[in-house]
Write an enzyme that holds these catalytic residues in place. Sequence first.
Site, short mmCIF file in Angstrom:
data_model
loop_
_atom_site.label_atom_id
_atom_site.label_comp_id
_atom_site.label_asym_id
_atom_site.label_seq_id
_atom_site.Cartn_x
_atom_site.Cartn_y
_atom_site.Cartn_z
N VAL A 90 99.63 -19.92 52.29
CA VAL A 90 98.44 -20.04 53.13
C VAL A 90 98.20 -18.73 53.87
O VAL A 90 99.14 -18.06 54.30
CB VAL A 90 98.64 -21.21 54.14
CG1 VAL A 90 97.51 -21.27 55.15
CG2 VAL A 90 98.75 -22.52 53.39
N GLY A 91 96.94 -18.34 53.99
CA GLY A 91 96.59 -17.14 54.76
C GLY A 91 96.95 -15.85 54.05
O GLY A 91 97.11 -14.81 54.68
N GLY A 95 92.98 -17.98 48.50
CA GLY A 95 91.98 -19.05 48.43
C GLY A 95 92.46 -20.39 48.92
O GLY A 95 91.97 -21.43 48.48
N SER A 96 93.41 -20.39 49.89
CA SER A 96 93.95 -21.69 50.31
C SER A 96 92.91 -22.55 51.03
O SER A 96 92.89 -23.77 50.86
CB SER A 96 95.19 -21.51 51.18
OG SER A 96 94.91 -20.73 52.31
N SER A 97 92.00 -21.94 51.79
CA SER A 97 91.02 -22.79 52.49
C SER A 97 90.00 -23.34 51.51
O SER A 97 89.58 -24.50 51.64
CB SER A 97 90.34 -22.03 53.64
OG SER A 97 89.63 -20.92 53.16
N ALA A 99 90.63 -23.98 48.33
CA ALA A 99 91.35 -25.00 47.55
C ALA A 99 91.48 -26.28 48.38
O ALA A 99 91.34 -27.39 47.85
CB ALA A 99 92.73 -24.48 47.14
N ASP A 140 85.47 -17.85 46.34
CA ASP A 140 86.71 -18.63 46.40
C ASP A 140 86.45 -20.09 46.01
O ASP A 140 87.21 -20.68 45.23
CB ASP A 140 87.31 -18.59 47.82
CG ASP A 140 87.88 -17.23 48.17
OD1 ASP A 140 87.59 -16.25 47.46
OD2 ASP A 140 88.59 -17.14 49.19
C1 MEV Z 1 87.78 -13.33 49.92
O1 MEV Z 1 88.61 -14.00 49.00
C2 MEV Z 1 86.81 -12.45 49.20
C3 MEV Z 1 85.85 -11.68 50.10
O2 MEV Z 1 85.01 -10.94 49.21
C4 MEV Z 1 85.04 -12.58 50.98
C5 MEV Z 1 84.04 -13.42 50.19
O3 MEV Z 1 83.62 -13.04 49.10
O4 MEV Z 1 83.66 -14.46 50.74
C6 MEV Z 1 86.59 -10.68 50.97
#
Ligand code: MEV
Length: 311
Positions: A90-91, A95-97, A99, A140
Amino acid sequence: MVPAAKLQRASATAAGKVILLGEHVVVHGHPAIVAGIDRGVRVTVVPHGSAGGAPDAADARLGQAIGLATRLLGLGPCQFEVVIEGDLPVGMGLGSSAALAVALLRALAASAARAPSDDELAAHAHEIERLFHGTPSGVDSTASTYGGVLWFEAGPPVRYERLLLPAPLPIVVALSKTPHATSQTVGSLRERAARAPEVYQPVFVAVAALVTAARAALFADDRAGLGALMTMNHGLLRACGVSTPELDGLVEAALAAGALGAKLTGAGGGGAVLALPDGPPGPLLATLRAAGHDCFAATLGAAPASPAAVR
Ligand code: MEV
């Protein structure tokens, strides 16, 4: 008022992701290449006996996400608990949020015997992502919904295309010790780019050229070429101010250990580095682990999670 849905216990999973190339520029109208990984989040919805209250959630933002998911699915007031499990760090920019949002929506929909389409799920998950990250591109939530390797453009309208690789692509993910900060890195880069567009826009265009070249390298199974493009992408992300010395050190460690390319993946400011091994991932994993780095291997494009999709 929407009548309360009758819920049954149900579980669902959703995949985490890595961005192969194009994070950040994807927020500014350019494409990115993203891939689902075989680590993810499982959500179980456990209904309470009676309807009429708010869902249980210890964390306030999680509570908001659950409330929004319930409204987006049109379930009306219902009372339930959620159990969240999974093997996705996480964090870490994996892409944990997203998912969590996709797994929650799938579990709630299954619990209420609803069957939203994947496109509806991805759109709802994008809404929920806004609670966590402010102005996400949707990359994501799209990756988490569809899995596989995707070409993604935020639009509007969102456009994604499944990239069918000639062979599955092994990768190594190395975790930093610092959580990433998506809304902070996206917001501060947006401010810098707005203050000096003549400086930042050409860099964004250069990254977009790398993304296009990476698509060709993927189709040609040209791993050395792809690795070089990834490392160049990292250099430009660093130039944009979203890397950290810790992430730069992980990239250098992966390259010194023989990786064909390496870059931060996700929002940066912390999080993880994605490295392309020269062959099976074992030796790269072993060298990074021996140096004290927490890492794991994944295979991209192995088995599409849902049928070929172009929109
Ligand atoms: C985050 O996984 C990817 C970013 O490009 C943000 C986004 O696209 O929402 C940093």
